[in-house]
Design a protein around this motif. Structure first.
Motif, PDB file in Angstrom:
ATOM      1  N   GLN A   1      28.490  43.151  33.224  1.00  0.00           N
ATOM      2  CA  GLN A   1      30.047  43.236  33.232  1.00  0.00           C
ATOM      3  C   GLN A   1      30.554  43.521  34.744  1.00  0.00           C
ATOM      4  OE1 GLN A   1      28.290  45.303  31.255  1.00  0.00           O
ATOM      5  NE2 GLN A   1      28.729  47.234  31.202  1.00  0.00           N
ATOM      6  N   ASP A   2      29.856  44.283  35.450  1.00  0.00           N
ATOM      7  CA  ASP A   2      30.340  44.346  36.790  1.00  0.00           C
ATOM      8  C   ASP A   2      30.220  43.026  37.751  1.00  0.00           C
ATOM      9  OD1 ASP A   2      30.743  47.045  36.706  1.00  0.00           O
ATOM     10  OD2 ASP A   2      28.923  47.808  37.121  1.00  0.00           O
ATOM     11  N   VAL A   3      29.068  42.334  37.395  1.00  0.00           N
ATOM     12  CA  VAL A   3      28.730  41.101  37.953  1.00  0.00           C
ATOM     13  C   VAL A   3      29.889  40.094  37.650  1.00  0.00           C
ATOM     14  CG1 VAL A   3      27.517  39.038  38.180  1.00  0.00           C
ATOM     15  CG2 VAL A   3      26.313  41.082  38.179  1.00  0.00           C
ATOM     16  N   VAL A   4      30.344  40.100  36.306  1.00  0.00           N
ATOM     17  CA  VAL A   4      31.485  39.287  36.017  1.00  0.00           C
ATOM     18  C   VAL A   4      32.690  39.630  36.649  1.00  0.00           C
ATOM     19  CG1 VAL A   4      32.877  38.585  33.979  1.00  0.00           C
ATOM     20  CG2 VAL A   4      30.340  38.532  33.717  1.00  0.00           C
ATOM     21  N   ARG A   5      32.964  40.884  36.629  1.00  0.00           N
ATOM     22  CA  ARG A   5      34.113  41.354  37.154  1.00  0.00           C
ATOM     23  C   ARG A   5      34.235  41.253  38.722  1.00  0.00           C
ATOM     24  NH1 ARG A   5      33.650  46.176  36.346  1.00  0.00           N
ATOM     25  NH2 ARG A   5      34.621  46.371  34.505  1.00  0.00           N
ATOM     26  N   GLU A   6      33.264  41.151  39.577  1.00  0.00           N
ATOM     27  CA  GLU A   6      33.085  40.816  41.054  1.00  0.00           C
ATOM     28  C   GLU A   6      33.368  39.437  41.261  1.00  0.00           C
ATOM     29  OE1 GLU A   6      32.764  41.987  44.855  1.00  0.00           O
ATOM     30  OE2 GLU A   6      32.873  43.415  43.058  1.00  0.00           O
TER      31      GLU A   6
END
Length: 363
Positions: free
Chosen positions: A34-39
């Motif tokens: 989820q952090d990768v997608v958000r970034e």
């Protein structure tokens, strides 16, 4: 053999999704999906990813409990036949012999205590089902005529493929923990892991179908007799693996939910250790309670797989496709990203439609 091209095409998408997620993790320097997608894709898409992430893990938990409930049913029958010497049809019904009651007791005294701790040790388990299905086919020597499959029936197995091969949610955490994070090394790991999964699932599915034909159950172990010693051992090992995996799935989901609650709490005041502990316990109890209730009244494992297959399309196709479009400057890879998103949207729509239709048919 008619499914072979479908498996090959699916593996191309599955492996390419793993590769682009590893690349996106290295570029964004984030360690969770989820952090990768958000970034990479922005805050709005990141929030959508968190919602899909939690819902997908929740439905996987339901599927695990449905499988455990099926195995408990067969084990109860085996115990009754061993103790009384009677057949399954002569087994009287009592509330305390119902597999749903047994599932409730198991959740209360085993799964709940395993899920409460903040950290869960690595659970090691064995995959025994494939060898069991091959062994039983050789012993039974049942001949089932091969039947041709229509395009519609072939596409109907796509949700099952997504359910069986989904590992994309955890792949970024795995990639981040690797010492050698070269992309070529990650590609090799992705290819080998998908190959071994394909080998195990193919052995299980092919020999199960060759033994029982179209009468094979969605939970393949349910098609085998309950009084066979080999199958009893297989069910015990399989049930043990599910019971030890369930707390890990719950932990992954509760971490995301806890982060959401902490963001809301931080806006109102200071986050204390007591608050975090209470949130973890309450979320664990609510998660187990709702998954248990749904699992008790789901008539068919196939309905759960259809829902999970639809949500998995986001993690296997749609989100990796968005990462391709955002990160890749090469036109060919951008086009491949668009194709991946379109295929994922199709699978999500098809799987969700199948699940809704099956639910209404059973009402």
């Amino acid at each position: 053999m008619g499914l072979t091209p479908l498996f090959q095409v699916s593996l191309v998408f599955l492996i390419s999704g793993l590769v682009i997620l590893g690349y996106a993790s290295s570029v964004s320097r984030q360690k969770t999906y989820q952090d990768v997608v958000r970034e990479v894709c922005g805050q709005a898409v990141g929030q959508l990813c968190e919602v899909c992430f939690c819902f997908n893990l929740f439905m996987i938990s339901v599927a695990f409990l449905v499988v455990v409930q099926d195995q408990l049913e067969k084990l109860c029958v085996s115990l009754y036949e061993t103790v009384t010497g009677s057949s399954e049809g002569e087994m009287p019904y009592h509330w305390y012999t119902d597999q749903r009651f047994a599932l409730f007791i198991m959740c209360l005294i085993i799964i709940l205590p395993l899920s409460i701790p903040k950290e869960i040790g690595i659970q090691k388990y064995t995959r025994y089902s494939a060898l069991t299905c091959v062994h039983k086919y050789i012993r039974l020597s049942v001949n089932v005529c091969a039947t041709s499959l229509s395009w519609a029936s072939m596409f109907s197995v796509v949700p099952t493929i997504c359910f069986g091969f989904q590992c994309h949610e955890a792949c970024i955490a795995i990639y981040s923990s690797m010492e050698n994070q070269k992309l070529s090394h990650w590609v090799l790991i992705s290819v080998l892991s998908m190959f071994f999964c394909l080998l195990i699932y193919t052995l299980t599915g092919v020999y199960g179908f060759m033994t029982f034909g179209r009468a094979v159950a969605s939970d393949i172990l349910m098609s085998y007799p309950g009084n066979d010693v080999v199958m009893i051992i297989s069910r015990l090992l399989f049930g043990f693996s599910i019971i030890t995996i369930y707390p890990i799935i719950l932990l992954l989901g509760s971490v995301v939910l806890n982060l959401m609650l902490r963001v809301q709490r931080r806006r109102r005041g200071i986050i204390t250790h007591l608050f975090e502990s209470r949130c973890r316990v309450v979320l664990t109890v609510i998660w187990i309670s709702f998954t248990l209730l749904i699992a008790m009244f789901v008539p068919d494992m196939g309905q759960v797989i259809s829902v999970i297959g639809g949500i998995s399309a986001f993690f296997i196709f749609i989100f990796p496709g968005m990462n391709k479009i955002t990160l890749m400057c090469v036109a060919v890879l951008t086009v491949w990203g668009v194709i991946t998103i379109v295929v994922g949207a199709f699978i999500f729509g098809q799987s969700t439609t199948i699940a809704v239709m099956e639910i209404f048919q059973n009402i």
